[in-house]
Design an enzyme around this catalytic site. Structure first.
Site, PDB file in Angstrom:
ATOM      1  N   CYS A 254      34.674 -31.010  24.214  1.00 59.10           N
ATOM      2  CA  CYS A 254      35.028 -32.403  25.250  1.00 59.10           C
ATOM      3  C   CYS A 254      35.013 -33.701  24.023  1.00 59.10           C
ATOM      4  O   CYS A 254      35.989 -34.999  24.116  1.00 59.10           O
ATOM      5  CB  CYS A 254      34.208 -32.913  25.894  1.00 59.10           C
ATOM      6  SG  CYS A 254      34.322 -31.390  27.625  1.00 59.10           S
TER       7      CYS A 254
ATOM      8  N   GLU B 118      35.475 -33.906  31.213  1.00 58.75           N
ATOM      9  CA  GLU B 118      35.397 -35.218  30.272  1.00 58.75           C
ATOM     10  C   GLU B 118      36.919 -34.677  30.000  1.00 58.75           C
ATOM     11  O   GLU B 118      38.059 -35.742  30.088  1.00 58.75           O
ATOM     12  CB  GLU B 118      34.733 -34.702  29.098  1.00 58.75           C
ATOM     13  CG  GLU B 118      33.062 -35.070  29.201  1.00 58.75           C
ATOM     14  CD  GLU B 118      32.659 -34.216  29.422  1.00 58.75           C
ATOM     15  OE1 GLU B 118      30.984 -34.243  29.305  1.00 58.75           O
ATOM     16  OE2 GLU B 118      32.840 -32.994  29.603  1.00 58.75           O
TER      17      GLU B 118
ATOM     18  N   CYS C 288      30.765 -31.540  25.003  1.00 54.00           N
ATOM     19  CA  CYS C 288      30.141 -30.799  24.056  1.00 54.00           C
ATOM     20  C   CYS C 288      31.274 -30.696  23.273  1.00 54.00           C
ATOM     21  O   CYS C 288      31.905 -31.815  23.396  1.00 54.00           O
ATOM     22  CB  CYS C 288      30.464 -28.996  25.195  1.00 54.00           C
ATOM     23  SG  CYS C 288      32.055 -29.452  25.537  1.00 54.00           S
TER      24      CYS C 288
ATOM     25  N   HIS D 187      36.952 -28.860  30.931  1.00 46.96           N
ATOM     26  CA  HIS D 187      35.127 -29.498  31.567  1.00 46.96           C
ATOM     27  C   HIS D 187      35.488 -30.868  32.416  1.00 46.96           C
ATOM     28  O   HIS D 187      37.272 -31.044  31.742  1.00 46.96           O
ATOM     29  CB  HIS D 187      34.881 -29.367  30.124  1.00 46.96           C
ATOM     30  CG  HIS D 187      34.780 -28.497  29.259  1.00 46.96           C
ATOM     31  ND1 HIS D 187      33.723 -28.590  28.564  1.00 46.96           N
ATOM     32  CD2 HIS D 187      34.659 -27.374  30.000  1.00 46.96           C
ATOM     33  CE1 HIS D 187      33.456 -27.165  27.839  1.00 46.96           C
ATOM     34  NE2 HIS D 187      33.918 -26.177  29.034  1.00 46.96           N
TER      35      HIS D 187
END
Length: 160
Positions: A90, A59, A87, A57
């Site tokens: 993250c 991040e 999320c 992801h």
């Protein structure tokens, strides 16, 4: 430049990464920027589909780059600007890395509206382990405790 304008500039950078990721068919519509003392440390867009890595992801990818750049696992004093509310994975990575502030643009409801829903994870976390969809089975705890005992006495031990 005032602080609010600086925040907006870094957020624009994260948003631009998310847009570029889609327009160049690289990955999902997410971007993240990590800053320390007003200086850009790392930036990344979502790389899940382009790297076949479900943990890539924006991040998490930016955290990995920032840790490499600063040569540390501790990002205290850093700020993350992300194009979408993080999320659960993250958010966990942000807490573990000790980033001090999260700025986000889109909400998790906005993400859910286009097919990126984390609701099932939050729902699962609220359930007792034996009621979760994914079976969770403890196995060989006594043997595994050996590594923990060694770590407690290790000279290389670093609390994190």
């Amino acid at each position: 430049m005032d602080n609010n304008e600086q925040h907006k500039d870094f957020m624009r950078m994260a948003i631009e990464l998310s847009v570029q990721n889609v327009t160049e068919s690289i990955g999902g519509p997410f971007g993240a920027v990590i800053v320390k003392d007003g200086k850009l440390i790392a930036k990344s867009a979502n790389k899940v589909t382009s790297t076949n890595d479900p943990t890539a992801h924006a991040e998490v990818s930016a955290i990995r780059l920032a840790c490499q750049e600063l040569n540390t696992f501790d990002l205290s004093g850093c700020v993350v600007y992300t194009s979408c509310e993080p999320c659960p994975m993250c958010l966990g990575a942000i807490y573990w890395s000790r980033i001090e502030t999260i700025y986000y643009a889109n909400t998790k409801a906005d993400a859910e509206h286009i097919g990126f829903s984390d609701k099932f994870i939050y729902d699962e976390l609220d359930k007792p382990m034996d009621k979760r969809t994914l079976p969770v089975v403890q196995l060989m705890r006594d043997e595994a405790l050996e590594a923990f005992k060694l770590w407690e006495k290790s000279a290389m031990r670093i609390d994190y």
